[in-house]
Motif scaffolding. Structure first.
Motif, PDB file in Angstrom:
ATOM      1  N   MET A  11       0.939  -1.316   0.031  1.00  0.00           N
ATOM      2  CA  MET A  11      -0.090   0.106   0.059  1.00  0.00           C
ATOM      3  C   MET A  11       0.897   0.911  -0.068  1.00  0.00           C
ATOM      4  SD  MET A  11      -2.942  -1.399   2.787  1.00  0.00           S
ATOM      5  CE  MET A  11      -4.066   0.098   2.745  1.00  0.00           C
ATOM      6  N   MET A  14       0.781   5.273   1.959  1.00  0.00           N
ATOM      7  CA  MET A  14       1.088   5.726   3.212  1.00  0.00           C
ATOM      8  C   MET A  14       2.396   6.344   3.390  1.00  0.00           C
ATOM      9  SD  MET A  14       0.145   2.370   5.374  1.00  0.00           S
ATOM     10  CE  MET A  14      -1.603   1.893   5.535  1.00  0.00           C
ATOM     11  N   ARG A  19       4.910   8.451   9.743  1.00  0.00           N
ATOM     12  CA  ARG A  19       5.459   7.608  10.668  1.00  0.00           C
ATOM     13  C   ARG A  19       6.089   8.578  11.600  1.00  0.00           C
ATOM     14  NH1 ARG A  19      10.603   6.799  11.250  1.00  0.00           N
ATOM     15  NH2 ARG A  19      11.236   7.630   9.229  1.00  0.00           N
ATOM     16  N   PHE A  22       3.264  10.404  13.995  1.00  0.00           N
ATOM     17  CA  PHE A  22       2.637   9.678  15.089  1.00  0.00           C
ATOM     18  C   PHE A  22       3.553   8.706  15.519  1.00  0.00           C
ATOM     19  CE2 PHE A  22      -0.601  10.705  11.702  1.00  0.00           C
ATOM     20  CZ  PHE A  22      -1.512  11.553  12.428  1.00  0.00           C
ATOM     21  N   ARG A 120      -9.484  15.290   6.058  1.00  0.00           N
ATOM     22  CA  ARG A 120      -9.335  14.434   7.225  1.00  0.00           C
ATOM     23  C   ARG A 120      -7.906  14.051   7.411  1.00  0.00           C
ATOM     24  NH1 ARG A 120     -11.730   8.271   6.394  1.00  0.00           N
ATOM     25  NH2 ARG A 120     -10.143   8.303   4.539  1.00  0.00           N
ATOM     26  N   GLN A 124      -6.080  15.055  10.899  1.00  0.00           N
ATOM     27  CA  GLN A 124      -5.634  14.171  11.838  1.00  0.00           C
ATOM     28  C   GLN A 124      -3.895  14.351  12.175  1.00  0.00           C
ATOM     29  OE1 GLN A 124      -6.523  10.937   9.104  1.00  0.00           O
ATOM     30  NE2 GLN A 124      -8.268  10.005  10.481  1.00  0.00           N
TER      31      GLN A 124
ATOM     32  N   HIS B  49     -12.604   0.183  21.310  1.00  0.00           N
ATOM     33  CA  HIS B  49     -11.366   0.879  20.557  1.00  0.00           C
ATOM     34  C   HIS B  49     -11.454   0.752  19.120  1.00  0.00           C
ATOM     35  CE1 HIS B  49      -9.151   0.171  24.530  1.00  0.00           C
ATOM     36  NE2 HIS B  49      -8.920   1.565  23.911  1.00  0.00           N
ATOM     37  N   TYR B 238       5.737   1.671   6.530  1.00  0.00           N
ATOM     38  CA  TYR B 238       5.877   2.567   7.740  1.00  0.00           C
ATOM     39  C   TYR B 238       5.115   2.209   9.074  1.00  0.00           C
ATOM     40  CZ  TYR B 238       8.408   5.583   4.349  1.00  0.00           C
ATOM     41  OH  TYR B 238       9.119   5.863   3.627  1.00  0.00           O
ATOM     42  N   VAL B 239       4.011   1.294   8.713  1.00  0.00           N
ATOM     43  CA  VAL B 239       3.087   0.784   9.962  1.00  0.00           C
ATOM     44  C   VAL B 239       3.677   0.067  11.033  1.00  0.00           C
ATOM     45  CG1 VAL B 239       0.863  -0.275  10.439  1.00  0.00           C
ATOM     46  CG2 VAL B 239       0.930   1.347   8.408  1.00  0.00           C
ATOM     47  N   GLU B 240       3.393   0.527  12.483  1.00  0.00           N
ATOM     48  CA  GLU B 240       3.888  -0.407  13.504  1.00  0.00           C
ATOM     49  C   GLU B 240       2.520  -1.296  13.948  1.00  0.00           C
ATOM     50  OE1 GLU B 240       5.817   2.504  16.156  1.00  0.00           O
ATOM     51  OE2 GLU B 240       7.045   3.255  14.628  1.00  0.00           O
ATOM     52  N   LYS B 245      -2.371   4.514  16.424  1.00  0.00           N
ATOM     53  CA  LYS B 245      -1.493   5.705  16.862  1.00  0.00           C
ATOM     54  C   LYS B 245      -1.368   6.318  15.391  1.00  0.00           C
ATOM     55  CE  LYS B 245       0.696   4.852  21.201  1.00  0.00           C
ATOM     56  NZ  LYS B 245       1.922   4.535  21.755  1.00  0.00           N
ATOM     57  N   ASN B 246      -1.506   5.739  14.279  1.00  0.00           N
ATOM     58  CA  ASN B 246      -1.263   6.509  13.017  1.00  0.00           C
ATOM     59  C   ASN B 246      -2.711   6.399  12.344  1.00  0.00           C
ATOM     60  OD1 ASN B 246      -0.643   7.219  10.475  1.00  0.00           O
ATOM     61  ND2 ASN B 246       1.208   6.120  10.139  1.00  0.00           N
ATOM     62  N   PRO B 247      -3.451   7.486  12.696  1.00  0.00           N
ATOM     63  CA  PRO B 247      -4.743   7.342  12.011  1.00  0.00           C
ATOM     64  C   PRO B 247      -4.710   7.625  10.523  1.00  0.00           C
ATOM     65  CG  PRO B 247      -4.482   9.336  13.606  1.00  0.00           C
ATOM     66  CD  PRO B 247      -3.248   8.630  13.607  1.00  0.00           C
ATOM     67  N   VAL B 248      -3.817   8.182  10.174  1.00  0.00           N
ATOM     68  CA  VAL B 248      -3.531   8.395   8.650  1.00  0.00           C
ATOM     69  C   VAL B 248      -3.195   7.000   8.011  1.00  0.00           C
ATOM     70  CG1 VAL B 248      -2.533   9.439   6.607  1.00  0.00           C
ATOM     71  CG2 VAL B 248      -2.720  10.644   8.772  1.00  0.00           C
ATOM     72  N   ALA B 249      -2.721   5.972   8.598  1.00  0.00           N
ATOM     73  CA  ALA B 249      -2.614   4.887   8.069  1.00  0.00           C
ATOM     74  C   ALA B 249      -3.759   4.143   8.287  1.00  0.00           C
ATOM     75  CB  ALA B 249      -1.375   4.157   8.764  1.00  0.00           C
ATOM     76  N   ASN B 251      -6.701   5.066   7.927  1.00  0.00           N
ATOM     77  CA  ASN B 251      -7.489   5.441   6.617  1.00  0.00           C
ATOM     78  C   ASN B 251      -7.431   4.527   5.409  1.00  0.00           C
ATOM     79  OD1 ASN B 251      -8.396   8.024   8.296  1.00  0.00           O
ATOM     80  ND2 ASN B 251      -6.953   9.350   6.981  1.00  0.00           N
ATOM     81  N   MET B 253      -5.983   1.579   5.658  1.00  0.00           N
ATOM     82  CA  MET B 253      -6.073   0.453   5.997  1.00  0.00           C
ATOM     83  C   MET B 253      -7.820   0.101   6.008  1.00  0.00           C
ATOM     84  SD  MET B 253      -7.522  -1.557   8.869  1.00  0.00           S
ATOM     85  CE  MET B 253      -7.650  -0.559  10.254  1.00  0.00           C
TER      86      MET B 253
END
Lengths: 386, 307
Positions: A11, A14, A19, A22, A120, A124, B49, B238-240, B245-249, B251, B253
Motif C-alpha cells: 500500500m 502511506m 511515521r 505519529f 481528514r 489527523q 477501540h 511505515y506501519v507499526e 497511533k497512526n490514524p492516517v495509516a 484511513n 487500512m
C-alpha cells in the motif's frame, strides 16, 4: 504476485511524514537527523502543492522558483510563502472535497476571519502533533490513568472556532470533561471538576486558554477547596494571552498564580502551546519554557519591511513551512514578530525553538502587505486552488 | 454535527456460562446488509477501540458484531488475570452462534486484530466462514509475546515460579495463560501454518512493515502453506503494531479492509463506491462509544438484552 507464495499487496499511499508525526518523540532524534528529515518532508510537501494547487504553482513561477532550487536546509528559505491574510480573502486549496473537509475559522475578534479548509488527513496530522506532545509531557500513561479537564467546550459546541476545536480534540485520546456548556463557564465548577479528577485519576491534565485558567486559579484560592493529592498534575495553556479588555496577561504572574492555587511544586508542569489557524502543527513548550519546532516544520524570520530571510536569533516576522497540511499549502508568513534559536536547549533536546514576542504593528503591516501583494495576482479568484 | 451510529448492546452466554458483551451495529435506515463481520479485538483492547472500523463497515453496508473477550478487560464476564486464548475462542464461538441464528445475510467474515487473529485461524479450521481478515494479525505467538513482554512467558523464574507479566497495567497470570497455550498448540509459527493448511476460507493479513511484534516474513511463511485457498499478505509501509497511533495509516487500512470484506462476503456483487468517514464522524463515534462503555462500567451493570 510471487509464484508459489501468498499474493502480496503493498500500500504505497502511506507516507513517511505520518511515521514521524505519529511515531515516538521526534525530538529524541539528533540535530542532524531532524534537519535531514525536515528537508525531505518539506520538499515532498512543496512538490505536492505545486502539483495540486495551480495558483501556488503560478505564484512560485512568478518568483522564478523551482523545486530543484531546494537541495539543502539553507534552500528552504527560497520556498514561496503565503501571507496569512490571504486566508481572510480567499479559499486556499490543494483540492477540497467539501464532503470530507471542515472549515476552520480563526478565533480573532477583529476584522475578517481566516478560514482554512482541512481534510481528514490534515486534521489527523494536526491532532498527531497534539497527542504526541501531550503523551510525551505526561510520559505516555495508559488511557485509563488519565483524566483531562478542558476549560473549553466539547467538539460539538466548539464548532468551527479554531482553538476551542483544537483543544476539544484531546478527548479522542483521553476521557475529558469540558467546562464550557451551552456557552456558560463557571470557574468554581471547574475547581470542583479538577478536584474530582485528582481523586479519580493518576494523571490529571487541565487544558484551556490563559484567561480562563486565571479565573479558575482565582476561584481555587477563593474557595480554598484545593487538596493535596498523589496524582500528577499538568496544565497546558493554549490560546491568546489577552484579557477580554484587550490588555495582555503576564505569563510569569499566571504561572505563579496557578502554582500557588493548585499547590504545584514546579512551574515545569505548566506549559504553553502555540498555534494559529493557518498553521497545521501545535508547537509545545518544553520544561525550560522553549517552544520546540518538530522536524516536519521549518521556521525562519523575515525582515518586517523587505521580507528578506534573516539569520537565526534575529527579530523578524515568523514564517513557517509546515509539511503536515495536505488540503492547502501551509507555507506561511505570519503576523507574529519573534525569533528562531538553534542548538541545544536547557531541557537537553536539540533543534530549533521559537520565541513569539508580539503581533505586527499597523504601520509595519502596511509595508509588509504591499511587498507581499506584489507577488500575488491582481484579480484574485475566490477560490485559490485547483 | 453528524449523528453517531448507535449500537445494540447484547449479552450472550458461552458454552462455559460466561456472559459475553456484544455490540451489534447495522447499516443505517434499514438498508439490506451485504454481509456480517465479527470483529475481534486484540489483547488489551476493548470493542469500543474499534469504533472507527465498525462505523466504516456499517456505513458501507455491513452488519458488525463486536465483543469484549471473556476473562479480559471490558464488559464481558471474568477478569484479565484468567485470560486464555481458548477463552477468546469460546467468546468467538458464542458470537458466531448468535450471528447464525440472528442474521439473514449470507456471508460471515471475521476481522481479527493482533493476537486474536491466531484464534480466528484456529476457529476457521472447523467453522464455515466466508473469509478472515487480520489487522496486524499475529501468526507466531511465542515470538510476539516474547517481544511484547521482554521475557519468555513459558519459562519459569529461578525459584520455579511462572513469570507473571503486566500489560498496560493489567496483570496476566502465567500459570493460567501458559498451560492453555502449551496444551492447545497456540504458540508456534508451525502450529499456525498447520491450521492454515486446513482452513478452506480465504485469508488476508494487513501487516505493517515496521511492526516489530509481527514480522511480515513470518506471515509469508505461515501463509505459504495454504496458497491454493487464497492467501493475501498486504504490507503497509511505515506501519507499526499499534496501528491506531497512526490514524492516517488507519484511513488506508480501512479502505483495504472494506474492499476485502466486500469481496469475501459477496464475491459476485459489484464493488460499490466506498463511503469514507469524515474526521468528525470518526471523532464523534470514538467519544460516544467511550462514554457508553464508561456509563456501563460505572453503573456496574452489564447492560444489554440477554440472548
Amino acid at each position: 504476485m510471487n509464484a508459489g507464495g501468498p499474493r502480496q499487496v503493498s500500500m504505497p499511499a502511506m507516507a513517511e511524514i505520518d511515521r514521524v508525526i505519529f511515531g515516538p518523540d521526534p525530538f529524541q532524534l539528533s540535530e542532524g537527523e531532524q534537519a535531514n528529515l525536515r528537508l525531505k518532508l518539506i520538499r515532498e510537501a512543496v512538490e505536492y502543492h505545486l502539483h495540486h494547487c495551480a495558483p501556488f504553482r503560478a505564484y512560485a513561477a512568478r518568483l522564478h522558483f523551482s523545486i530543484d532550487d531546494v537541495q539543502c536546509g539553507d534552500d528552504l528559505e527560497r520556498i514561496p510563502q503565503l501571507p496569512t491574510g490571504l486566508f481572510k480573502r480567499v479559499v486556499v486549496s490543494s483540492g477540497i472535497d467539501k464532503a470530507v473537509c471542515r472549515p476552520c475559522t480563526s478565533s480573532g475578534t477583529q476584522g475578517r476571519l481566516s478560514v482554512v479548509w482541512r481534510d481528514r488527513c490534515t486534521i489527523q496530522r494536526l491532532l498527531g502533533s497534539i497527542q504526541t506532545a501531550i503523551a510525551g509531557l505526561i510520559d505516555d500513561p495508559p488511557e485509563k490513568d488519565v483524566l483531562v479537564v478542558n476549560l473549553g467546550p466539547n467538539q460539538a459546541e466548539a464548532g468551527d472556532l479554531w482553538f476551542a476545536y483544537v483543544m476539544s480534540l484531546i478527548e479522542l485520546a483521553y476521557i475529558t470533561r469540558h467546562m464550557v456548556v451551552d456557552g456558560r463557564f463557571d470557574p468554581s465548577e471547574a475547581v470542583v471538576a479538577i478536584e474530582r479528577a485528582k481523586r479519580e485519576a493518576k494523571v490529571v491534565v487541565v487544558t484551556g486558554p490563559p484567561v480562563l485558567l486565571r479565573q479558575v486559579s482565582e476561584a481555587a484560592l477563593r474557595t480554598k477547596r484545593v487538596t493535596t493529592s498523589n496524582s500528577e498534575f499538568t496544565v497546558v495553556t493554549a490560546g491568546g494571552w489577552k484579557r477580554p479588555d484587550g490588555s495582555g496577561l503576564d505569563r510569569q504572574a499566571l504561572t505563579e498564580l496557578v502554582a500557588s492555587a493548585f499547590r504545584l511544586q514546579t512551574s515545569g508542569r505548566i506549559r504553553d502551546a502555540f498555534n494559529q489557524v493557518e498553521l497545521n502543527t501545535v508547537i509545545f513548550e518544553c520544561s525550560s519554557g522553549a517552544k520546540h519546532v518538530p522536524p516536519w516544520v521549518h521556521v525562519c524570520t523575515r525582515d518586517i519591511r523587505t521580507l528578506t530571510p534573516q539569520p537565526n536569533d534575529h527579530i523578524g516576522l515568523l514564517s513557517y513551512l509546515d509539511a503536515s497540511a495536505l488540503s492547502y499549502p501551509a507555507f506561511l508568513i505570519s503576523d507574529d514578530v519573534g525569533r528562531v534559536k538553534e542548538g541545544r536547549c536547557a531541557c537537553g533536546r536539540y533543534g530549533p525553538t521559537i520565541e513569539i514576542q508580539r503581533r505586527i504593528e499597523r504601520a509595519e503591516h502596511w509595508g509588509c502587505a504591499l511587498k507581499m501583494n506584489a507577488f500575488l495576482e491582481p484579480d484574485m479568484p475566490e477560490i485559490w486552488g485547483p | 454535527m453528524t449523528p453517531v451510529a448507535q449500537v445494540e448492546e447484547i449479552r450472550h452466554r458461552t458454552a462455559g456460562g460466561n456472559a459475553v458483551a456484544i455490540w451489534r451495529s447495522a447499516p443505517e435506515d434499514g438498508a439490506e446488509s451485504r454481509g456480517t463481520v465479527i470483529l475481534l479485538p486484540g489483547f488489551g483492547r476493548r470493542m469500543r477501540h474499534y469504533a472507527v472500523i465498525a462505523r466504516q463497515l456499517t456505513q458501507n453496508g455491513l452488519t458488525v458484531y463486536r465483543l469484549d473477550h471473556p476473562n479480559h478487560i471490558g464488559l464481558s464476564d471474568g477478569i484479565i488475570a484468567n485470560f486464555t486464548l481458548s477463552g477468546v475462542e469460546e467468546g468467538l464461538r458464542a458470537t458466531l452462534e448468535l450471528v447464525r441464528t440472528t442474521e439473514r445475510s449470507a456471508g460471515t467474515v471475521i476481522v481479527a486484530a493482533s493476537l486474536s487473529f491466531r484464534v480466528a485461524i484456529r476457529h476457521a479450521v472447523t467453522a464455515d466462514l466466508s473469509g478472515i481478515v487480520g489487522v496486524v494479525g499475529v501468526v507466531n505467538p511465542r515470538q510476539t509475546l516474547a517481544r511484547v513482554f521482554g521475557v519468555d512467558l513459558f519459562d519459569v523464574t529461578p525459584d520455579g515460579a511462572p513469570r507473571d507479566v503486566e500489560f498496560e497495567g493489567h496483570r496476566v497470570t502465567s500459570s493460567v495463560f501458559a498451560p492453555d497455550c502449551l496444551d492447545n498448540d497456540w504458540l508456534e509459527l508451525e502450529d499456525t501454518a498447520a491450521d492454515l493448511r486446513c482452513v478452506q476460507s480465504p485469508v488476508t493479513n494487513l501487516c505493517g512493515s515496521s511492526d516489530e511484534w509481527v514480522l511480515v516474513a513470518d506471515v509469508r511463511q505461515a501463509f505459504a502453506s495454504g496458497v491454493a485457498k487464497g492467501r493475501v499478505v498486504v504490507e503497509m509501509p511505515y506501519v507499526e503494531h499499534e496501528l491506531a497511533k497512526n490514524p492516517v495509516a488507519v484511513n488506508s487500512m480501512l479502505a483495504e479492509l472494506t474492499r476485502r470484506v466486500w469481496t469475501y462476503c459477496d464475491p459476485k456483487s459489484p464493488a460499490n463506491e466506498m463511503i469514507e468517514l469524515t474526521f468528525d464522524e470518526m471523532a464523534e463515534q470514538i467519544v460516544f462509544e467511550r462514554h457508553l462503555e464508561t456509563t456501563r462500567t460505572s453503573e456496574g451493570v452489564k447492560g444489554g438484552r440477554e440472548e
